[in-house]
Design a protein around this motif. Structure first.
Motif, mmCIF file in Angstrom:
data_model
loop_
_atom_site.group_PDB
_atom_site.id
_atom_site.type_symbol
_atom_site.label_atom_id
_atom_site.label_comp_id
_atom_site.label_asym_id
_atom_site.label_seq_id
_atom_site.Cartn_x
_atom_site.Cartn_y
_atom_site.Cartn_z
ATOM 1 N N LYS A 249 0.836 -1.208 0.000
ATOM 2 C CA LYS A 249 0.000 0.000 0.000
ATOM 3 C C LYS A 249 0.869 1.255 0.000
ATOM 4 C CE LYS A 249 -4.027 -1.812 2.544
ATOM 5 N NZ LYS A 249 -4.817 -1.636 3.784
ATOM 6 N N GLU A 250 1.904 1.225 0.819
ATOM 7 C CA GLU A 250 2.771 2.397 0.968
ATOM 8 C C GLU A 250 3.568 2.674 -0.304
ATOM 9 O OE1 GLU A 250 6.763 3.675 3.514
ATOM 10 O OE2 GLU A 250 5.519 1.982 4.194
ATOM 11 N N LYS A 251 4.141 1.636 -0.900
ATOM 12 C CA LYS A 251 5.027 1.812 -2.044
ATOM 13 C C LYS A 251 4.287 2.003 -3.367
ATOM 14 C CE LYS A 251 8.948 1.378 0.189
ATOM 15 N NZ LYS A 251 9.937 2.488 0.260
ATOM 16 N N PHE A 252 3.145 1.334 -3.506
ATOM 17 C CA PHE A 252 2.473 1.343 -4.809
ATOM 18 C C PHE A 252 1.031 1.847 -4.735
ATOM 19 C CE2 PHE A 252 5.404 -2.368 -4.700
ATOM 20 C CZ PHE A 252 6.385 -1.843 -5.520
ATOM 21 N N GLY A 253 0.737 2.623 -3.701
ATOM 22 C CA GLY A 253 -0.633 3.089 -3.508
ATOM 23 C C GLY A 253 -1.202 3.852 -4.678
ATOM 24 N N ASP A 254 -0.359 4.590 -5.412
ATOM 25 C CA ASP A 254 -0.854 5.370 -6.545
ATOM 26 C C ASP A 254 -1.179 4.500 -7.753
ATOM 27 O OD1 ASP A 254 1.857 4.700 -6.760
ATOM 28 O OD2 ASP A 254 2.260 6.374 -8.128
ATOM 29 N N ARG A 255 -0.666 3.273 -7.769
ATOM 30 C CA ARG A 255 -0.946 2.369 -8.892
ATOM 31 C C ARG A 255 -1.957 1.280 -8.535
ATOM 32 N NH1 ARG A 255 4.791 0.492 -11.231
ATOM 33 N NH2 ARG A 255 5.658 1.033 -9.181
ATOM 34 N N ILE A 256 -2.331 1.198 -7.256
ATOM 35 C CA ILE A 256 -3.239 0.153 -6.787
ATOM 36 C C ILE A 256 -4.651 0.714 -6.596
ATOM 37 C CG2 ILE A 256 -3.783 -1.383 -4.862
ATOM 38 C CD1 ILE A 256 -0.804 -1.767 -4.433
ATOM 39 N N GLU A 257 -5.626 -0.038 -7.064
ATOM 40 C CA GLU A 257 -7.030 0.353 -6.908
ATOM 41 C C GLU A 257 -7.632 -0.286 -5.659
ATOM 42 O OE1 GLU A 257 -10.947 0.572 -9.821
ATOM 43 O OE2 GLU A 257 -9.574 -1.133 -10.013
ATOM 44 N N TYR A 258 -7.580 -1.613 -5.576
ATOM 45 C CA TYR A 258 -8.046 -2.360 -4.401
ATOM 46 C C TYR A 258 -6.961 -3.350 -4.000
ATOM 47 C CZ TYR A 258 -12.691 -0.663 -5.765
ATOM 48 O OH TYR A 258 -13.757 0.125 -6.109
ATOM 49 N N ILE A 259 -6.910 -3.650 -2.696
ATOM 50 C CA ILE A 259 -5.942 -4.639 -2.221
ATOM 51 C C ILE A 259 -6.535 -5.361 -1.014
ATOM 52 C CG2 ILE A 259 -4.750 -2.991 -0.710
ATOM 53 C CD1 ILE A 259 -2.134 -4.508 -1.435
ATOM 54 N N THR A 260 -6.274 -6.658 -0.914
ATOM 55 C CA THR A 260 -6.793 -7.464 0.188
ATOM 56 C C THR A 260 -5.854 -8.621 0.482
ATOM 57 O OG1 THR A 260 -8.655 -8.855 0.925
ATOM 58 C CG2 THR A 260 -8.157 -8.854 -1.413
ATOM 59 N N ALA A 261 -5.829 -9.019 1.728
ATOM 60 C CA ALA A 261 -5.181 -10.279 2.098
ATOM 61 C C ALA A 261 -6.219 -11.393 1.982
ATOM 62 C CB ALA A 261 -4.659 -10.193 3.523
ATOM 63 N N ARG A 262 -5.750 -12.621 1.962
ATOM 64 C CA ARG A 262 -6.699 -13.738 1.954
ATOM 65 C C ARG A 262 -6.099 -14.921 2.703
ATOM 66 N NH1 ARG A 262 -9.891 -15.584 -3.423
ATOM 67 N NH2 ARG A 262 -8.204 -17.044 -3.868
#
Length: 410
Positions: free
Chosen positions: A92-105
């Motif tokens: 999230k910190e490094k690629f937040g500008d390129r990421i739309e959604y993120i989740t663990a599973r």
């Protein structure tokens, strides 16, 4: 071309020579029939490949930990890599500008009980963003939210088939059931039509709740994310490489070790699969076109015979003052009429076969076989042009024959 007498004469000629017309038309019908079926099945195969990716968002990237096979920085080979919450936060910190959604599973098999009903299902502990990555549709209630994550809430979103199995006709939302003897409250029911029964037998819970239950561990099985579509496919590839480099560095994995981190991009898999499907479709197209060409050659041979059979008739026409262009035009018009009628019959039969066999072909990985309007127009135009060429050559020869020579023909 629109001379009524000419059209009447053409249909009278066709009616008087039924066998000859049928022989000429059969080759056209067979050629376009086989072409339609082959191309339709090629489209059906492509549809199957495409639909296999419809369960997830097309801009999804899956990240899995593996085993570091090579020694690196004092760490031994065959070391198991484990993801933790901090890995998720790092991305999230490094690629937040390129990421739309993120989740663990975190995935686990559990025994589920409601009153006297039992069942074994898969529980997926996730973040709220997981709903958008899996394109999960909520039929009743709601999905997991941020409050559930913060409060380690014992809530669950169940699949439609889980509700049918355990709750029957009752509305499951608001009711309590147990997962491995731990009580949870059902807050929603989801459906996932694109992936079939398998997905609808899953249960979703907050990832923090599952981590708390498993002795306060912060480990996660995998990380799923979607990238901003604005970066495109090339940007997605760069993002995948950057994520791999970052995680390898954090977990002390050799840069050349391909087993420590596994990254799978849906868009890359889709592109590769569709490229393969397109190659197959091109091959099918050329096979079908070859069949169509065989039909054209067939009608060309028959037209040579037809013109030869009508040599005396054409001689009489020229003796009565018919111009060579009129002779050629009459034969070409008759050829086009036969080609279009029987070609259209072939298209109709081909489409009927594809529609009637549509469901039966799914077992052979062919979904919704069909032929687009553009291909139908292409095939029709090809047939007409081929018919003109097939009729023009013998017609031109016949038009050059002198009347006296034609009248002597036996």
């Amino acid at each position: 071309m629109f001379d009524l007498d000419r059209w009447r004469e053409i249909f009278q000629t066709i009616n008087k020579n039924k066998l000859r017309t049928l022989l000429a038309g059969f080759t056209v019908t067979l050629g376009i029939l086989i072409f339609t079926i082959l191309f339709g099945m090629g489209n059906g195969l492509k549809n199957t490949f495409y639909e296999s990716f419809q369960d997830d968002a097309q801009n999804t990237i899956f990240i899995y930990p593996g085993f570091a096979k090579k020694p690196f920085k004092g760490f031994k080979e065959n070391r198991r890599i484990e993801f933790k919450n901090e890995d998720l936060e790092l991305l999230k910190e490094k690629f937040g500008d390129r990421i739309e959604y993120i989740t663990a599973r975190i995935s686990d098999g559990v025994t589920v009980k409601y009153k006297s009903e039992y069942g074994n299902y898969t529980v997926r502990a996730v973040h709220p963003s997981h709903q958008y990555l899996e394109q999960t549709d909520i039929e009743k209630g709601r999905y997991i939210n941020e409050n559930d994550i913060k409060n380690d809430a014992r809530v669950a979103v169940i699949g439609r088939l889980v509700e049918e199995d355990l709750f029957g006709r009752d509305n499951a939302v608001g009711k309590y059931f147990t997962l491995n003897k731990i009580v949870y409250r059902v807050i929603g029911v989801f459906s996932d039509i694109g992936s079939g029964d398998r997905e609808e037998r899953n249960i979703y819970t907050p990832v923090t709740t599952q981590q708390l239950i498993y002795k306060n561990t912060d480990k996660i099985d995998q990380i799923n994310l979607s990238y901003n579509m604005s970066i495109g496919a090339s940007g997605a590839r760069r993002l995948s490489k950057d994520i791999e480099k970052l995680l390898k560095n954090k977990h002390n994995i050799a840069p050349s070790d391909q087993n420590g981190i596994y990254i799978e991009s849906v868009i890359e898999d889709l592109e590769q699969t569709l490229q393969f499907a397109n190659v197959l479709q091109i091959i099918v197209f050329f096979i079908g076109f070859g069949t169509l060409l065989a039909g054209v050659i067939g009608i060309s041979n028959i037209m040579v015979y037809i013109v030869k059979e009508r040599t005396k008739e054409l001689g009489i026409r020229k003796a009565l003052g018919a111009k060579p262009s009129a002779v050629i035009g009459m034969i070409l018009q008759e050829t086009v009429v036969i080609t279009m009628i029987f070609g259209y019959i072939g298209l109709l039969i081909g489409n009927f076969i594809l529609k009637s066999m549509g469901r039966k072909l799914e077992d052979w990985f062919i979904t919704n076989p069909n032929v687009s309007q553009g291909i139908i127009i292409f095939a029709t135009v090809t047939l007409v042009l081929a018919g003109l060429i097939a009729g023009y050559i013998p017609a031109r020869r016949a038009a050059k024959v002198k009347p006296i020579v034609a009248l002597r023909d036996e």
